[in-house]
Write an enzyme that holds these catalytic residues in place. Structure first.
Site, PDB file in Angstrom:
ATOM      1  N   HIS A 109       1.778  28.833 114.647  1.00 24.61           N
ATOM      2  CA  HIS A 109       0.375  28.809 114.927  1.00 24.61           C
ATOM      3  C   HIS A 109      -0.534  27.421 114.332  1.00 24.61           C
ATOM      4  O   HIS A 109      -1.061  26.545 115.108  1.00 24.61           O
ATOM      5  CB  HIS A 109      -0.583  29.860 114.655  1.00 24.61           C
TER       6      HIS A 109
ATOM      7  N   TYR B  31      -2.399  23.190 115.121  1.00 21.53           N
ATOM      8  CA  TYR B  31      -3.537  22.648 114.792  1.00 21.53           C
ATOM      9  C   TYR B  31      -3.114  21.282 114.000  1.00 21.53           C
ATOM     10  O   TYR B  31      -3.862  20.094 113.844  1.00 21.53           O
ATOM     11  CB  TYR B  31      -4.436  23.418 113.769  1.00 21.53           C
TER      12      TYR B  31
ATOM     13  N   HIS C   3      -1.228  27.858 129.669  1.00 20.14           N
ATOM     14  CA  HIS C   3      -1.896  27.809 128.486  1.00 20.14           C
ATOM     15  C   HIS C   3      -1.820  26.347 127.987  1.00 20.14           C
ATOM     16  O   HIS C   3      -2.486  25.417 127.268  1.00 20.14           O
ATOM     17  CB  HIS C   3      -2.235  28.849 127.769  1.00 20.14           C
TER      18      HIS C   3
ATOM     19  N   HIS D 161       0.292  24.148 128.435  1.00 19.73           N
ATOM     20  CA  HIS D 161       0.174  22.742 129.068  1.00 19.73           C
ATOM     21  C   HIS D 161      -1.260  22.201 129.138  1.00 19.73           C
ATOM     22  O   HIS D 161      -1.335  20.811 129.212  1.00 19.73           O
ATOM     23  CB  HIS D 161       0.706  22.920 130.393  1.00 19.73           C
TER      24      HIS D 161
ATOM     25  N   ARG E  38       7.619  33.985 132.371  1.00 17.72           N
ATOM     26  CA  ARG E  38       7.976  32.683 131.970  1.00 17.72           C
ATOM     27  C   ARG E  38       9.418  32.632 131.645  1.00 17.72           C
ATOM     28  O   ARG E  38      10.243  33.575 131.582  1.00 17.72           O
ATOM     29  CB  ARG E  38       7.132  32.253 130.750  1.00 17.72           C
ATOM     30  N   ARG E  39       9.993  31.288 131.620  1.00 16.96           N
ATOM     31  CA  ARG E  39      11.283  31.133 131.236  1.00 16.96           C
ATOM     32  C   ARG E  39      12.223  31.704 132.169  1.00 16.96           C
ATOM     33  O   ARG E  39      13.339  32.440 131.562  1.00 16.96           O
ATOM     34  CB  ARG E  39      11.698  31.674 129.438  1.00 16.96           C
TER      35      ARG E  39
HETATM   36  C1  HEM Z   1       6.007  15.855 133.596  1.00 18.41           C
HETATM   37  C2  HEM Z   1       5.055  16.822 132.711  1.00 18.41           C
HETATM   38  C3  HEM Z   1       5.448  17.917 132.636  1.00 18.41           C
HETATM   39  C4  HEM Z   1       6.250  18.821 133.284  1.00 18.41           C
HETATM   40  C5  HEM Z   1       6.506  18.670 134.811  1.00 18.41           C
HETATM   41  C6  HEM Z   1       6.294  20.116 132.809  1.00 18.41           C
HETATM   42  C7  HEM Z   1       6.856  21.350 133.286  1.00 18.41           C
HETATM   43  C8  HEM Z   1       7.366  22.562 132.686  1.00 18.41           C
HETATM   44  C9  HEM Z   1       7.821  23.588 133.184  1.00 18.41           C
HETATM   45  C10 HEM Z   1       8.407  23.634 134.770  1.00 18.41           C
HETATM   46  C11 HEM Z   1       8.158  24.582 132.215  1.00 18.41           C
HETATM   47  C12 HEM Z   1       8.997  25.757 132.325  1.00 18.41           C
HETATM   48  C13 HEM Z   1       8.444  26.970 132.710  1.00 18.41           C
HETATM   49  C14 HEM Z   1       9.180  28.348 132.387  1.00 18.41           C
HETATM   50  O1  HEM Z   1      10.133  28.270 133.069  1.00 18.41           O
HETATM   51  O2  HEM Z   1       8.718  29.030 131.511  1.00 18.41           O
HETATM   52  C15 HEM Z   1       7.854  23.922 131.102  1.00 18.41           C
HETATM   53  C16 HEM Z   1       7.730  24.501 129.689  1.00 18.41           C
HETATM   54  C17 HEM Z   1       7.497  23.747 128.579  1.00 18.41           C
HETATM   55  N1  HEM Z   1       6.716  22.672 128.368  1.00 18.41           N
HETATM   56 FE1  HEM Z   1       6.169  21.304 129.973  1.00 18.41          FE
HETATM   57  N2  HEM Z   1       5.888  19.995 131.421  1.00 18.41           N
HETATM   58  C18 HEM Z   1       5.387  18.878 131.433  1.00 18.41           C
HETATM   59  C19 HEM Z   1       4.830  18.259 130.190  1.00 18.41           C
HETATM   60  C20 HEM Z   1       4.997  18.787 129.029  1.00 18.41           C
HETATM   61  C21 HEM Z   1       4.189  18.286 127.805  1.00 18.41           C
HETATM   62  C22 HEM Z   1       3.489  16.911 127.699  1.00 18.41           C
HETATM   63  C23 HEM Z   1       4.392  19.151 126.760  1.00 18.41           C
HETATM   64  C24 HEM Z   1       3.797  19.111 125.247  1.00 18.41           C
HETATM   65  C25 HEM Z   1       3.522  18.144 124.669  1.00 18.41           C
HETATM   66  C26 HEM Z   1       5.023  20.369 127.147  1.00 18.41           C
HETATM   67  C27 HEM Z   1       5.428  21.228 126.553  1.00 18.41           C
HETATM   68  C28 HEM Z   1       6.337  22.631 127.025  1.00 18.41           C
HETATM   69  C29 HEM Z   1       6.894  23.541 126.461  1.00 18.41           C
HETATM   70  C30 HEM Z   1       6.477  23.782 125.000  1.00 18.41           C
HETATM   71  C31 HEM Z   1       7.521  24.406 127.290  1.00 18.41           C
HETATM   72  C32 HEM Z   1       8.099  25.743 126.976  1.00 18.41           C
HETATM   73  C33 HEM Z   1       9.452  25.669 126.652  1.00 18.41           C
HETATM   74  C34 HEM Z   1      10.072  27.046 126.322  1.00 18.41           C
HETATM   75  O3  HEM Z   1       9.669  27.986 127.009  1.00 18.41           O
HETATM   76  O4  HEM Z   1      11.003  27.134 125.743  1.00 18.41           O
HETATM   77  N3  HEM Z   1       5.619  20.287 128.595  1.00 18.41           N
HETATM   78  N4  HEM Z   1       7.153  22.485 131.317  1.00 18.41           N
HETATM   79 CU   LIG Z   2      -1.527  30.623 117.629  1.00 16.38          CU
END
Ligand code: HEM
Ligand SMILES: [Cu+2]
Length: 552
Positions: free
Chosen positions: A222, A226, A373, A375, A438-439
């Site tokens: 958490h 921050y 959330h 994102h 998710r995931r």
């Molecule tokens: C081109 C820009 C981006 C696209 C298209 C994108 C798309 C996605 C998608 C499709 C998922 C998976 C959802 C799932 O199956 O649960 C995901 C997960 C995630 N995204 Fe992005 N995202 C983008 C940018 C970002 C940025 C800028 C961040 C953080 C600075 C971020 C952080 C994360 C994180 C932490 C997860 C979760 C991974 C997990 O569940 O282990 N994403 N994103």
């Molecule tokens: Cu938190």
């Protein structure tokens, strides 16, 4: 006439080293993101040898951990050098050692993700088990940030000694607050990785206490958010007032907000574990109460920033209740990008309150809502602010100009990112409310009617999500182009590092705000209060330990 550089040339090199890696992570990470979006939408299939979880791990680690941490260290080092003066060779060397330890750790962990030995997602929850080298990489990553942080703190301590009795410049005060928060928080992740994951993955012990590992993870997880947000707030409080030609509304209020963030963002990790058995309702309740205390500095921040906007507009002759809105520099991407980030923070904060509420958490837990959330919080509020910072910081550090042409591209970049996020995160939020998990890669849930109904709206559709992802990807590549231009091709020029001044009629800042010993003392007391009994309980009445699992 040639002016002296805003940031010492040697310090600039250190900052730029961090920033190059940050944007390399953006490049690779968003590439993974768009592919995931297309896979989830059923539009493409991954080649046989790559799994969705491998890709998802790379995406989460590269963007949420690598991009953010590197950018923050680059930004803070530059700002400290600008506001407290050039670093000594010793301080700078600490910064470089931190950089290299961090980078070796990052490369090691990333190599394990590439060889599919660490598809444990960026939360690396037990009982999923990665190769021991992955955890060694994580450890080096954390130690690297400690050394880099020590460089900043050493710089601050030296300044204090030379300027006894003086109030530190706001930028430096906030940097110290951010780094202290990081130190206190990262002890949790260091503890679980060193004491639990490493021995377990090396086979020295057979089982792992999952409840304890998740608790230590969220003790860190958490405040981690921050650690991302506070540098964005530094830009809002200190740099944006200068960019819009105004003055900072109140120095004391800004410092108070940072102190409150330090106090209230650590002893609240249980709000990520509301659905978890083994933690009594009382301790969850207590941490949720402390969670809601964070609303206070958040609202202080919103109030201060908008007061600054209003003062700036009025100083330029705006009249009427909202006339100042029109006086803001809407065509300047250095303002526009962070401003869009601030707008995203309104639904983001609201969503956060929903997540932290016990019954409502039950509805959204582990659904796509959560992905939507973060994102709009880290993926939009923080990242758009970082983009806004990059538009002037890279020219400052490289002695170049942010040209009108780049500004135009940056405006387009911001609009694309905003629109892409609106579609992608909007669809994620709604799909999550309906129950979509998710995931998970593309699935039709054996064509079950209930699951099929989640996805048949125009906005509640996996394809809408993927479309948003594609727009985001284009925005990301545009950003990379702008960064390369600013670093290597833009015309040579002197660019100013924007540091706002305090409004003339603001009161003097009370000394107590800079009493870090006091604040750390209170923070530790709060942490002990919120965690001691539950942690003892988790160790003494430990659930049966788990053997490793490697389901991929
Ligand atoms: C081109 C820009 C981006 C696209 C298209 C994108 C798309 C996605 C998608 C499709 C998922 C998976 C959802 C799932 O199956 O649960 C995901 C997960 C995630 N995204 Fe992005 N995202 C983008 C940018 C970002 C940025 C800028 C961040 C953080 C600075 C971020 C952080 C994360 C994180 C932490 C997860 C979760 C991974 C997990 O569940 O282990 N994403 N994103
Ligand atoms: Cu938190």
């Amino acid at each position: 006439m040639r002016q002296a550089a805003e940031v010492d040339i040697h310090d600039s090199k250190l900052s730029m080293a961090y920033i190059y890696i940050a944007f390399a992570a953006l490049f690779l990470g968003t590439m993974a993101g768009v592919v995931q979006g297309l896979v989830r939408g059923g539009l493409i299939e991954l080649p046989y040898s790559i799994s969705y979880y491998q890709l998802l791990t790379a995406h989460g680690v590269l963007l949420a951990l690598v991009l953010t941490t590197y950018f923050i260290y680059g930004f803070l080092h530059a700002g400290m050098s600008r506001t407290l003066g050039t670093m000594t060779p010793f301080e700078r060397r600490l910064g470089w050692v931190g950089f290299w330890v961090l980078t070796i750790g990052t490369l090691l962990s990333f190599a394990m993700i590439l060889t599919n030995d660490a598809s444990v997602l960026y939360t690396f929850y037990a009982p999923l088990q990665a190769s021991p080298l992955y955890y060694v990489g994580l450890t080096l990553f954390v130690v690297g940030t400690w050394i880099g942080g020590a460089s900043l703190l050493a710089h601050y301590i030296r300044w204090k000694k030379r300027n006894r009795g003086q109030i530190t410049p706001l930028f430096s005060f906030m940097t110290v607050g951010t780094i202290l928060l990081w130190y206190v928080a990262s002890i949790g992740v260091a503890a679980t990785v060193l004491l639990q994951f490493l021995p377990w993955s090396l086979g020295l012990v057979d089982n792992i206490n999952i409840l304890l590992s998740r608790t230590l993870f969220w003790y860190f997880g958490h405040p981690l958010v921050y650690f991302w947000l506070l540098p964005a707030y530094i830009a809002w409080y200190v740099c944006i007032p200068k960019i819009i030609g105004g003055k900072l509304f109140s120095d004391s209020l800004a410092r108070l907000a940072f102190v409150l963030f330090l106090l209230f963002s650590i002893p609240v990790g249980f709000h990520h574990q509301l659905m978890e058995a083994g933690i009594s309702e009382f301790w969850k309740y207590l941490q949720v109460v402390l969670t809601f205390a964070v609303i206070v500095p958040s609202l202080l921040t919103a109030f201060s920033i908008f007061a600054t906007f209003e003062l700036a507009g009025r100083a330029k002759g705006a009249r009427g209740a909202f006339g100042w809105v029109r006086k803001l520099p809407w065509g300047d991407a250095r303002f526009f990008a962070p401003f869009m980030g601030m707008l995203f923070f309104i639904p983001a904060g609201t969503g956060g309150i929903i997540n932290a509420s016990n019954q409502m958490n039950a509805v959204v837990h582990n659904t796509l809502w959560v992905v939507g959330h973060f994102h709009i919080t880290v993926g939009s509020t923080v990242i758009l602010t970082f983009f806004g910072i990059a538009y002037w910081l890279i020219p400052v550090l490289r002695g170049r100009a942010f040209t009108a042409r780049m500004n135009k591209l940056a405006m387009t970049q911001t609009i694309l990112w905003t629109v892409g996020m609106f579609f992608m995160s909007g669809a994620m939020h709604l799909l999550g409310l309906l129950g979509a998990p998710r995931r998970t890669a593309y699935t039709t849930y054996q064509d079950h009617a209930t699951a099929a109904a989640w996805f048949d709206g125009v906005f509640t559709n996996q394809v809408t999500m993927a479309l948003g992802g594609v727009i985001l990807f284009v925005a990301s590549m545009l950003m990379i182009y702008i960064v390369i231009n600013l670093a290597f091709f833009a015309p040579k020029a002197h660019t100013e590092f924007p540091i706002g001044e305090v409004a003339d009629d603001a009161r003097e800042t009370p000394r107590i705000l800079e009493n870090w010993k006091l604040w750390i003392g209170i923070a530790v007391a709060l942490i002990l209060f919120a965690y001691t009994i539950p942690l003892m309980d988790m160790i003494q009445n430990a659930p049966p330990g788990s053997p490793p699992f490697r389901p991929w």
